[in-house]
Design an enzyme around this catalytic site. Structure first.
Site, PDB file in Angstrom:
ATOM      1  N   SER A  47       0.882  -1.169   0.000  1.00 41.75           N
ATOM      2  CA  SER A  47       0.000   0.000   0.000  1.00 41.75           C
ATOM      3  C   SER A  47       0.917   1.215   0.000  1.00 41.75           C
ATOM      4  CB  SER A  47      -0.843   0.000   1.279  1.00 41.75           C
ATOM      5  OG  SER A  47      -1.473   1.250   1.479  1.00 41.75           O
TER       6      SER A  47
ATOM      7  N   TYR B 249      -1.674   0.055  10.818  1.00 43.17           N
ATOM      8  CA  TYR B 249      -1.748  -0.405   9.422  1.00 43.17           C
ATOM      9  C   TYR B 249      -0.465  -0.018   8.682  1.00 43.17           C
ATOM     10  CZ  TYR B 249      -3.641  -0.946   4.646  1.00 43.17           C
ATOM     11  OH  TYR B 249      -3.867  -1.311   3.330  1.00 43.17           O
TER      12      TYR B 249
HETATM   13  P1  NAP Z   1     -11.122  -6.304   1.232  1.00 42.85           P
HETATM   14  O1  NAP Z   1     -12.223  -6.357   0.239  1.00 42.85           O
HETATM   15  O2  NAP Z   1     -11.445  -6.076   2.671  1.00 42.85           O
HETATM   16  O3  NAP Z   1     -10.262  -7.619   1.041  1.00 42.85           O
HETATM   17  C1  NAP Z   1      -9.470  -8.199   2.034  1.00 42.85           C
HETATM   18  C2  NAP Z   1      -9.355  -9.665   1.705  1.00 42.85           C
HETATM   19  O4  NAP Z   1      -8.435 -10.262   2.618  1.00 42.85           O
HETATM   20  C3  NAP Z   1     -10.672 -10.400   1.833  1.00 42.85           C
HETATM   21  O5  NAP Z   1     -10.851 -11.210   0.704  1.00 42.85           O
HETATM   22  C4  NAP Z   1     -10.501 -11.259   3.086  1.00 42.85           C
HETATM   23  O6  NAP Z   1     -11.196 -12.478   2.903  1.00 42.85           O
HETATM   24  C5  NAP Z   1      -8.999 -11.473   3.079  1.00 42.85           C
HETATM   25  N1  NAP Z   1      -8.462 -11.788   4.393  1.00 42.85           N
HETATM   26  C6  NAP Z   1      -8.466 -11.023   5.507  1.00 42.85           C
HETATM   27  N2  NAP Z   1      -7.885 -11.676   6.532  1.00 42.85           N
HETATM   28  C7  NAP Z   1      -7.522 -12.896   6.047  1.00 42.85           C
HETATM   29  C8  NAP Z   1      -6.885 -14.023   6.598  1.00 42.85           C
HETATM   30  N3  NAP Z   1      -6.502 -14.055   7.889  1.00 42.85           N
HETATM   31  N4  NAP Z   1      -6.655 -15.093   5.811  1.00 42.85           N
HETATM   32  C9  NAP Z   1      -7.034 -15.083   4.515  1.00 42.85           C
HETATM   33  N5  NAP Z   1      -7.642 -14.040   3.921  1.00 42.85           N
HETATM   34  C10 NAP Z   1      -7.881 -12.967   4.693  1.00 42.85           C
HETATM   35  O7  NAP Z   1     -10.103  -5.128   0.853  1.00 42.85           O
HETATM   36  P2  NAP Z   1      -9.376  -4.719  -0.506  1.00 42.85           P
HETATM   37  O8  NAP Z   1      -9.572  -3.258  -0.645  1.00 42.85           O
HETATM   38  O9  NAP Z   1      -9.727  -5.605  -1.617  1.00 42.85           O
HETATM   39  O10 NAP Z   1      -7.846  -4.960  -0.065  1.00 42.85           O
HETATM   40  C11 NAP Z   1      -7.064  -6.008  -0.562  1.00 42.85           C
HETATM   41  C12 NAP Z   1      -5.618  -5.740  -0.193  1.00 42.85           C
HETATM   42  O11 NAP Z   1      -5.240  -4.475  -0.744  1.00 42.85           O
HETATM   43  C13 NAP Z   1      -5.327  -5.670   1.305  1.00 42.85           C
HETATM   44  O12 NAP Z   1      -4.066  -6.225   1.563  1.00 42.85           O
HETATM   45  C14 NAP Z   1      -5.307  -4.156   1.560  1.00 42.85           C
HETATM   46  O13 NAP Z   1      -4.541  -3.837   2.696  1.00 42.85           O
HETATM   47  C15 NAP Z   1      -4.667  -3.664   0.280  1.00 42.85           C
HETATM   48  N6  NAP Z   1      -4.919  -2.272  -0.065  1.00 42.85           N
HETATM   49  C16 NAP Z   1      -6.183  -1.773  -0.091  1.00 42.85           C
HETATM   50  C17 NAP Z   1      -6.372  -0.428  -0.389  1.00 42.85           C
HETATM   51  C18 NAP Z   1      -7.751   0.208  -0.400  1.00 42.85           C
HETATM   52  O14 NAP Z   1      -7.844   1.444  -0.337  1.00 42.85           O
HETATM   53  N7  NAP Z   1      -8.827  -0.553  -0.519  1.00 42.85           N
HETATM   54  C19 NAP Z   1      -5.276   0.392  -0.662  1.00 42.85           C
HETATM   55  C20 NAP Z   1      -3.999  -0.158  -0.643  1.00 42.85           C
HETATM   56  C21 NAP Z   1      -3.827  -1.489  -0.341  1.00 42.85           C
HETATM   57  P3  NAP Z   1     -11.909 -13.330   4.058  1.00 42.85           P
HETATM   58  O15 NAP Z   1     -12.475 -12.355   5.040  1.00 42.85           O
HETATM   59  O16 NAP Z   1     -12.949 -14.112   3.314  1.00 42.85           O
HETATM   60  O17 NAP Z   1     -10.829 -14.195   4.618  1.00 42.85           O
END
Ligand code: NAP
Length: 250
Positions: free
Chosen positions: A135, A148
Site C-alpha cells: 500500500s 496499518y
Molecule cells: P477487502 O475487500 O477487505 O479484502 C481483504 C481480503 O483479505 C478479503 O478477501 C478477506 O477475505 C482477506 N483476508 C483477511 N484476513 C484474512 C486471513 N486471515 N486469511 C485469509 N484471507 C484474509 O479489501 P481490498 O480493498 O480488496 O484490499 C485487498 C488488499 O489491498 C489488502 O491487503 C489491503 O490492505 C490492500 N490495499 C487496499 C487499499 C484500499 O484502499 N482498498 C489500498 C492499498 C492497499 P476473508 O475475510 O474471506 O478471509
C-alpha cells in the site's frame, strides 16, 4: 504442459476477487483462497461457467499449518498474489489497542510470510513470480494510521528483502502499492462496520481507484516477460497526490 497457475489470497472480495477474474481471463488457472467459503465457491463457479479454470480453497493465511497443507496439495504454482490483508481502526499510537496492531501484523506481514515461504519451492521450480500487495501506507505514514502503516511497511520490507535474497534465482518479486481504492469492504472493516465513516473516506473524491484498476496493474506486472521485474508499482487515483493530499469536491 499444464496451465500456468496463480494462487490469490483474499480472493473473496475487492482487489483479490477482481485479480482472480483478470488473471483467469489472461489464461491462468486460478486458485482462490480466503476464509469465507461461500464467496470463493461462488467466484469459482462464475469463472468455471465462463470457461476458465478456477479452484476454491478455504485458507486463513495466518494459520501456518493450514498454509503448509495447502501448499503440499498444489502441483504447480507460477504466480502468488499476496493480497489478503487490511486495516483495523484509526486510533492514534497513544490510544490504539495492541490487539488490533497484532491482528494487522498477523495478516499483512506474517500471512504474506507464511504463503511466500510455503510456496517458494514451487514458485522457484516454475520460474515464477511473487506479488506483494502492500500500500502507499507501506511507504509513508499518516496520523491514525500507525498500526496499518507499520504492518504495510513490514509487507514492503518482505518484498525488498526477498528480492535481494533471491537475486540469481529464477523468481521475480513484485510489489504493488495502491493509494485510495474504493472497495466494498476495506473501509468498512477499518471502521468496524460503521458505514457512514467508511463512506466518508471517499466523500467528494471524483474517481477513487477501483478493484479492477488495481487488478489491472497486478495482471500487467505479472504478464511482463520473465526477465522484466517490476520492483515497485505505486498507483493512486488522479485526485490523490499523497496519503495526505486528496482533492475533494465540496
Ligand atoms: P477487502 O475487500 O477487505 O479484502 C481483504 C481480503 O483479505 C478479503 O478477501 C478477506 O477475505 C482477506 N483476508 C483477511 N484476513 C484474512 C486471513 N486471515 N486469511 C485469509 N484471507 C484474509 O479489501 P481490498 O480493498 O480488496 O484490499 C485487498 C488488499 O489491498 C489488502 O491487503 C489491503 O490492505 C490492500 N490495499 C487496499 C487499499 C484500499 O484502499 N482498498 C489500498 C492499498 C492497499 P476473508 O475475510 O474471506 O478471509
Amino acid at each position: 504442459m499444464s496451465t500456468r497457475t496463480a494462487v490469490i489470497t483474499g480472493a473473496s472480495s475487492g482487489i483479490g476477487a477482481a485479480t482472480a477474474r483478470q488473471l483467469a481471463a489472461a489464461g491462468y488457472r486460478v486458485v482462490l483462497t480466503a476464509r469465507r467459503e461461500d464467496r470463493i465457491n461462488a467466484l469459482a463457479e462464475e469463472l468455471t461457467a465462463a470457461g476458465h479454470q478456477a479452484t476454491p480453497h478455504v485458507l486463513d493465511v495466518t494459520d501456518r499449518t493450514a498454509v503448509d497443507t495447502f501448499a503440499a496439495g498444489l502441483d504447480r504454482v507460477d504466480l502468488l498474489v499476496n493480497n489478503a490483508g487490511g486495516a483495523i481502526g484509526t486510533e492514534t499510537v497513544a490510544t490504539a489497542d495492541p490487539a488490533d496492531w497484532r491482528t494487522m501484523y498477523e495478516v499483512n506481514v506474517l500471512g504474506t510470510l507464511n504463503t511466500t515461504q510455503a510456496l517458494l519451492p514451487a514458485l522457484t521450480a516454475a520460474e515464477g513470480t511473487v506479488i506483494v500487495l502492500s500500500s502507499t501506507a507501506g511507504l509513508a505514514t499518516y496520523e491514525g494510521g500507525g498500526g496499518y502503516v507499520a504492518a504495510k511497511h513490514g509487507a514492503h520490507v518482505i518484498a525488498e528483502t526477498l528480492r535481494l535474497e533471491l537475486c540469481g534465482q529464477p523468481v521475480r518479486v513484485i510489489e504493488i502499492a495502491p493509494g485510495m481504492v474504493r472497495t466494498d469492504e476495506f473501509a468498512l472493516t477499518r471502521f468496524r462496520g460503521d458505514k457512514d465513516k467508511a463512506d466518508a473516506v471517499y466523500a467528494g473524491v471524483a474517481d477513487p481507484l477501483t478493484a479492477d484498476d488495481v487488478a489491472d496493474t497486478i495482471t500487467w506486472a505479472a504478464t511482463r516477460p520473465p526477465h522484466v521485474n517490476i520492483d515497485l508499482l505505486v498507483v493512486r487515483p488522479r485526485a490523490q497526490a499523497s496519503n495526505y493530499k486528496v482533492h475533494r469536491k465540496v
